[in-house]
Each structure stands twice: as structure tokens, then as C-alpha cells.
Write a protein that holds these residues in place. Sequence first.
Motif, mmCIF file in Angstrom:
data_model
loop_
_atom_site.group_PDB
_atom_site.id
_atom_site.type_symbol
_atom_site.label_atom_id
_atom_site.label_comp_id
_atom_site.label_asym_id
_atom_site.label_seq_id
_atom_site.Cartn_x
_atom_site.Cartn_y
_atom_site.Cartn_z
ATOM 1 N N HIS A 4 21.052 -10.676 -17.800
ATOM 2 C CA HIS A 4 19.005 -9.755 -18.139
ATOM 3 C C HIS A 4 19.040 -10.420 -16.603
ATOM 4 O O HIS A 4 19.662 -11.200 -15.889
ATOM 5 N N VAL A 5 18.012 -9.356 -15.609
ATOM 6 C CA VAL A 5 17.645 -9.944 -14.675
ATOM 7 C C VAL A 5 16.380 -9.710 -14.527
ATOM 8 O O VAL A 5 15.714 -9.058 -15.113
ATOM 9 N N VAL A 6 15.656 -10.532 -14.033
ATOM 10 C CA VAL A 6 14.325 -11.117 -13.694
ATOM 11 C C VAL A 6 14.102 -10.670 -11.748
ATOM 12 O O VAL A 6 14.622 -12.044 -11.436
ATOM 13 N N LEU A 7 13.279 -10.218 -12.097
ATOM 14 C CA LEU A 7 12.482 -10.404 -10.809
ATOM 15 C C LEU A 7 10.829 -10.410 -10.625
ATOM 16 O O LEU A 7 10.265 -10.259 -11.230
ATOM 17 N N VAL A 8 11.142 -11.972 -9.663
ATOM 18 C CA VAL A 8 9.645 -12.979 -9.834
ATOM 19 C C VAL A 8 8.755 -12.426 -8.597
ATOM 20 O O VAL A 8 9.471 -12.196 -7.373
ATOM 21 N N HIS A 9 8.086 -11.254 -9.270
ATOM 22 C CA HIS A 9 7.177 -10.403 -8.123
ATOM 23 C C HIS A 9 6.946 -10.222 -7.318
ATOM 24 O O HIS A 9 7.174 -10.058 -6.158
ATOM 25 N N PRO A 10 8.141 -8.926 -7.911
ATOM 26 C CA PRO A 10 8.763 -8.054 -6.765
ATOM 27 C C PRO A 10 7.403 -7.893 -6.207
ATOM 28 O O PRO A 10 6.520 -6.866 -6.495
ATOM 29 N N GLU A 11 7.968 -7.288 -4.112
ATOM 30 C CA GLU A 11 6.860 -6.262 -4.163
ATOM 31 C C GLU A 11 7.075 -5.011 -3.512
ATOM 32 O O GLU A 11 6.143 -4.356 -2.969
ATOM 33 N N ILE A 12 8.461 -4.501 -2.938
ATOM 34 C CA ILE A 12 8.768 -3.104 -3.128
ATOM 35 C C ILE A 12 9.361 -2.451 -4.040
ATOM 36 O O ILE A 12 10.522 -3.194 -4.618
ATOM 37 N N HIS A 13 9.049 -1.166 -4.493
ATOM 38 C CA HIS A 13 8.885 -0.529 -5.151
ATOM 39 C C HIS A 13 10.571 -0.038 -5.124
ATOM 40 O O HIS A 13 11.227 0.043 -6.453
ATOM 41 N N LYS A 46 9.828 5.918 -9.437
ATOM 42 C CA LYS A 46 11.103 6.293 -10.267
ATOM 43 C C LYS A 46 11.633 6.683 -9.759
ATOM 44 O O LYS A 46 13.045 7.586 -9.904
ATOM 45 N N ARG A 47 10.929 7.196 -8.497
ATOM 46 C CA ARG A 47 12.662 7.852 -7.148
ATOM 47 C C ARG A 47 13.744 7.167 -6.608
ATOM 48 O O ARG A 47 15.264 7.716 -6.675
ATOM 49 N N ALA A 48 13.214 5.917 -6.632
ATOM 50 C CA ALA A 48 14.774 4.908 -5.985
ATOM 51 C C ALA A 48 15.588 4.509 -8.056
ATOM 52 O O ALA A 48 16.586 4.936 -7.506
ATOM 53 N N GLY A 49 14.906 4.822 -8.959
ATOM 54 C CA GLY A 49 15.096 5.076 -10.073
ATOM 55 C C GLY A 49 16.298 6.294 -10.579
ATOM 56 O O GLY A 49 17.250 6.197 -11.365
ATOM 57 N N LEU A 50 15.986 6.996 -9.936
ATOM 58 C CA LEU A 50 16.171 8.612 -9.479
ATOM 59 C C LEU A 50 15.887 8.874 -11.464
ATOM 60 O O LEU A 50 14.570 8.251 -11.750
ATOM 61 N N ASP A 51 16.717 9.821 -11.993
ATOM 62 C CA ASP A 51 16.620 10.300 -13.729
ATOM 63 C C ASP A 51 16.842 9.415 -14.810
ATOM 64 O O ASP A 51 16.792 9.267 -15.495
ATOM 65 N N TYR A 52 17.781 7.940 -13.918
ATOM 66 C CA TYR A 52 17.918 7.248 -14.774
ATOM 67 C C TYR A 52 16.603 6.383 -15.629
ATOM 68 O O TYR A 52 16.280 5.166 -16.184
ATOM 69 N N TRP A 53 15.904 6.605 -14.186
ATOM 70 C CA TRP A 53 14.287 5.044 -14.617
ATOM 71 C C TRP A 53 13.595 4.761 -16.088
ATOM 72 O O TRP A 53 13.527 4.097 -16.806
ATOM 73 N N GLU A 54 13.690 6.511 -16.924
ATOM 74 C CA GLU A 54 13.344 6.336 -18.418
ATOM 75 C C GLU A 54 13.884 5.553 -19.260
ATOM 76 O O GLU A 54 14.246 5.106 -20.292
ATOM 77 N N HIS A 55 15.124 5.166 -18.994
ATOM 78 C CA HIS A 55 16.151 5.193 -19.401
ATOM 79 C C HIS A 55 16.609 3.260 -19.298
ATOM 80 O O HIS A 55 17.271 2.140 -20.896
ATOM 81 N N VAL A 56 16.227 2.316 -18.881
ATOM 82 C CA VAL A 56 16.361 1.149 -18.118
ATOM 83 C C VAL A 56 15.535 0.684 -19.444
ATOM 84 O O VAL A 56 14.699 0.154 -19.189
#
Length: 154
Positions: A4-13, A46-56
Motif C-alpha cells: 500500500h502506498v499512502v500519499l498524505v495531502h499530496p500537492e502536485i498532480h 491522468k496524463r501523468a498516469g498515462l492510459d494506466y490511470w483508470e486501472h490504478v
Amino acid sequence: MAIHVVLVHPEIHWNTGNAGRTCLAAGATLHLIEPLGFSLEERQVKRAGLDYWEHVDLRVWPDWDTFERELPALGAPWFFSTKAERLLWEAPLGGTENAVLIFGRETGGLPAEIHERYSDRFLRMPIRSPRVRSLNLSTSVGIAVYEVLRQRQS
């Protein structure tokens, strides 16, 4: 065993999108603790995650307290900070439990109360140059996730 990866209050998309791509590649779940510094609907995420984002495998939590109540059920927590004494390599991240890798926001890290409550669970990544304060958040996520995978291979 899960990661599990947890980002607490991330600021940058961009960092969140890249962390999501790393999670998908490693079979990890990405947890985001609100408030976020951006909207998850922004095309930049979504661009940073490319076409993978929907599968995260993504879980969004309304606040730290709500997440923290569920933390014991997720696995062994490890917190990352440039202020930690213990190095990443010294921790049994690939142990017998699920690994929960927790990172703070880009500009300020994790809140002081989390540092106090979990002081024995904090790790840092080695930085050899005195000119570098910290690593990029998504880079740190990648290093930690793949260290878990490396330890589990042995």
C-alpha cells in the motif's frame, strides 16, 4: 502480501499520477489522504498516469484520522522523511506482513504529530549531496516500492 502506498495531502498532480503508474506496475494500492492540492479529475493527473490511470487501485480517504483507524488492518506502516535517522535499507520492508509505505506532502512532509506517534517507524533515503534537500515524491515512492519487491525476492 500486499503493498500500500499512502500519499498524505499530496500537492502536485504529476507526482500523484506517476506514483499511481508505479503502483499499478508493482501491483500496489494507492491511497490518497485529503485534502489534495488538485482535483483527481484534472487531465494532468491522468496524463501523468498515462492510459494506466483508470486501472490504478485507488482509494481516497477524507482525512488522516479516518485512514489511521484502518491502518492496523492494512499492514505494517513505514513512514518516509528526510528527518529520519534510520535508512530505508535497514528496514524489513519485505517482511511477513503487508507493507504500508506512507509519504507526506511535497513541500512539508508529514505532520509533526505523525512523527511523534510513529517515530520508530520512520525511514529516510540516502542523499549524498549536501545540495539536495530531498528527492521528488514520485521518485521516492518508486524507490520504496521496488525495495519492498527486491526484499521479497530473496
